[in-house]
Write a protein that holds these residues in place. Structure first.
Motif, mmCIF file in Angstrom:
data_model
loop_
_atom_site.group_PDB
_atom_site.id
_atom_site.type_symbol
_atom_site.label_atom_id
_atom_site.label_comp_id
_atom_site.label_asym_id
_atom_site.label_seq_id
_atom_site.Cartn_x
_atom_site.Cartn_y
_atom_site.Cartn_z
ATOM 1 N N THR A 6 4.658 -2.161 -8.141
ATOM 2 C CA THR A 6 4.363 -2.646 -9.493
ATOM 3 C C THR A 6 3.059 -3.439 -9.511
ATOM 4 O O THR A 6 2.227 -3.278 -10.416
ATOM 5 C CB THR A 6 5.520 -3.519 -10.007
ATOM 6 O OG1 THR A 6 6.707 -2.724 -10.084
ATOM 7 C CG2 THR A 6 5.210 -4.087 -11.382
ATOM 8 N N ASP A 7 2.869 -4.305 -8.496
ATOM 9 C CA ASP A 7 1.625 -5.086 -8.423
ATOM 10 C C ASP A 7 0.413 -4.168 -8.301
ATOM 11 O O ASP A 7 -0.612 -4.382 -8.968
ATOM 12 C CB ASP A 7 1.685 -6.034 -7.217
ATOM 13 C CG ASP A 7 2.742 -7.104 -7.374
ATOM 14 O OD1 ASP A 7 3.046 -7.473 -8.540
ATOM 15 O OD2 ASP A 7 3.282 -7.571 -6.354
ATOM 16 N N ARG A 8 0.537 -3.166 -7.462
ATOM 17 C CA ARG A 8 -0.582 -2.247 -7.265
ATOM 18 C C ARG A 8 -0.863 -1.446 -8.539
ATOM 19 O O ARG A 8 -2.015 -1.179 -8.891
ATOM 20 C CB ARG A 8 -0.285 -1.312 -6.097
ATOM 21 C CG ARG A 8 -0.295 -2.002 -4.734
ATOM 22 C CD ARG A 8 0.408 -1.181 -3.674
ATOM 23 N NE ARG A 8 -0.173 0.159 -3.565
ATOM 24 C CZ ARG A 8 0.405 1.149 -2.873
ATOM 25 N NH1 ARG A 8 1.552 0.940 -2.257
ATOM 26 N NH2 ARG A 8 -0.172 2.324 -2.819
ATOM 27 N N TYR A 9 0.197 -1.042 -9.231
ATOM 28 C CA TYR A 9 0.018 -0.259 -10.456
ATOM 29 C C TYR A 9 -0.657 -1.089 -11.540
ATOM 30 O O TYR A 9 -1.590 -0.624 -12.210
ATOM 31 C CB TYR A 9 1.389 0.230 -10.948
ATOM 32 C CG TYR A 9 1.296 1.193 -12.111
ATOM 33 C CD1 TYR A 9 1.207 2.560 -11.901
ATOM 34 C CD2 TYR A 9 1.281 0.738 -13.424
ATOM 35 C CE1 TYR A 9 1.120 3.452 -12.948
ATOM 36 C CE2 TYR A 9 1.177 1.618 -14.490
ATOM 37 C CZ TYR A 9 1.099 2.977 -14.246
ATOM 38 O OH TYR A 9 0.995 3.856 -15.301
ATOM 39 N N ILE A 10 -0.202 -2.348 -11.697
ATOM 40 C CA ILE A 10 -0.802 -3.215 -12.721
ATOM 41 C C ILE A 10 -2.256 -3.504 -12.389
ATOM 42 O O ILE A 10 -3.132 -3.497 -13.268
ATOM 43 C CB ILE A 10 0.010 -4.515 -12.849
ATOM 44 C CG1 ILE A 10 1.404 -4.208 -13.416
ATOM 45 C CG2 ILE A 10 -0.709 -5.537 -13.727
ATOM 46 C CD1 ILE A 10 2.340 -5.406 -13.430
ATOM 47 N N ALA A 11 -2.558 -3.744 -11.097
ATOM 48 C CA ALA A 11 -3.942 -4.013 -10.694
ATOM 49 C C ALA A 11 -4.839 -2.810 -10.983
ATOM 50 O O ALA A 11 -5.975 -2.954 -11.453
ATOM 51 C CB ALA A 11 -3.984 -4.374 -9.214
#
Length: 317
Positions: A6-11
């Motif tokens: 999720t963090d990677r997708y949002i970034a």
């Protein structure tokens, strides 16, 4: 600490957004992902697959970011597409034709052969088509991205006239009359001549074309007349008739260009007495020959395009 999917997708989503939108979009997206993950988990889906499934369903982060930023991902959108397409069609008809004529004349004046002229014209036309398409598209690409206004506004005055289905008797008569006049002029030229010269008639077309060359032309004109009658009997153009019309036009064009390329189209006496004897230089005669070739091509291509255009207007039954 290892970043989650999720963090990677949002970034990946917010990195191309303006600074002012990143935090807001990141928080909103994180909340949406958490809600979707929770909903899937409550439905009994395995926890190790839920997050990956939710992110896969959201799709490419770049596309998602473009939606948040209201940034178009198409080259030319509906706002400018029709204006771009109409302008491009006009330019692709006019500019390559002018370039081809200029190159053909220039090559002829330098003494190039017919093969060399045709090769150079093809190269230049292809280059012009690429450049016209690229630069026209680039202009509208910039307009699309900057939001500029072209000033083009549609109004009811731009509505096309209603197309009448079927081919009328007037069209048939006009076609037959034009073909008859052309055939009569060619036969008169060969059998009677136009300008008296030393007490003898002087023809424009080369006498060596009679009877075989002129005979083939007459057969092709009869074929054109038969096509006009077939279109009238059918009531409209068809794909088959358009193909037949194109074949006849290609034959006429080939006949004319072959005679022109061999130097057998115009009567040498006519060229000598009407042009050279009156002070017209050989370069000007060469230019006239090139223009004659371009006219033959333009008439044949126009005839073919007209047949295809009329056939395309008829909806399949």
């Amino acid at each position: 600490m290892t970043a989650t999917l999720t963090d990677r997708y949002i970034a990946a989503t917010v990195r191309s957004l303006p600074e002012s939108l990143r935090e807001e979009v990141g928080d909103e997206l994180r909340a949406s992902i958490a809600d979707a993950v929770e909903a899937r988990a409550e439905n009994g889906e395995p926890l190790e697959h839920v997050e990956r499934a939710v992110l896969t369903e959201l799709g490419d982060p770049g596309i998602l970011a473009a939606g948040y930023a209201d940034r178009p991902l198409h080259l030319i959108g509906p706002k400018y597409f029709l204006t771009w397409w109409r302008l491009l069609k006009i330019l692709l008809v006019v500019v390559p034709a002018c370039a081809a004529g200029g190159v053909a004349i220039a090559q002829a004046l330098t003494g190039a052969g017919i093969g060399e002229i045709i090769g150079e014209v093809i190269i230049v036309v292809l280059s012009v088509v690429v450049h016209v398409t690229f630069w026209t598209t680039l202009v509208f690409f910039v307009l699309e991205r900057t939001g500029a206004d072209t000033g083009a506004r549609w109004s009811v005055d731009q509505l096309p006239e209603q197309v009448q289905q079927g081919t009328g008797r007037a069209d048939l008569i006009a076609s037959l009359v034009m073909l008859a006049l052309f055939a009569g002029a060619v036969l008169w030229d060969q059998l009677r001549g136009w300008t008296p010269s030393d007490g003898a008639p002087l023809s424009i077309l080369n006498p060596v074309l009679w009877p075989w060359g002129i005979g083939v032309l007459m057969v092709l004109l009869v074929a054109e007349a038969a096509l006009a009658l077939a279109v009238f009997a059918r009531g409209h153009w068809t794909t088959t008739l358009a193909w037949l019309n194109a074949a006849v036009a290609v034959c006429v064009m080939s006949l004319g260009l072959t005679a022109l390329g061999l130097g057998a189209l115009f009567n040498p006496r006519f060229v000598e007495e009407v042009f050279l004897a009156n002070g017209v230089g050989q370069d000007a005669v060469t230019v006239l020959a090139v223009l004659s070739g371009l006219a033959i091509i333009a008439i044949a291509v126009g005839d073919m395009a007209d047949g295809w255009r009329k056939a395309a207007r008829v909806s399949p039954s």
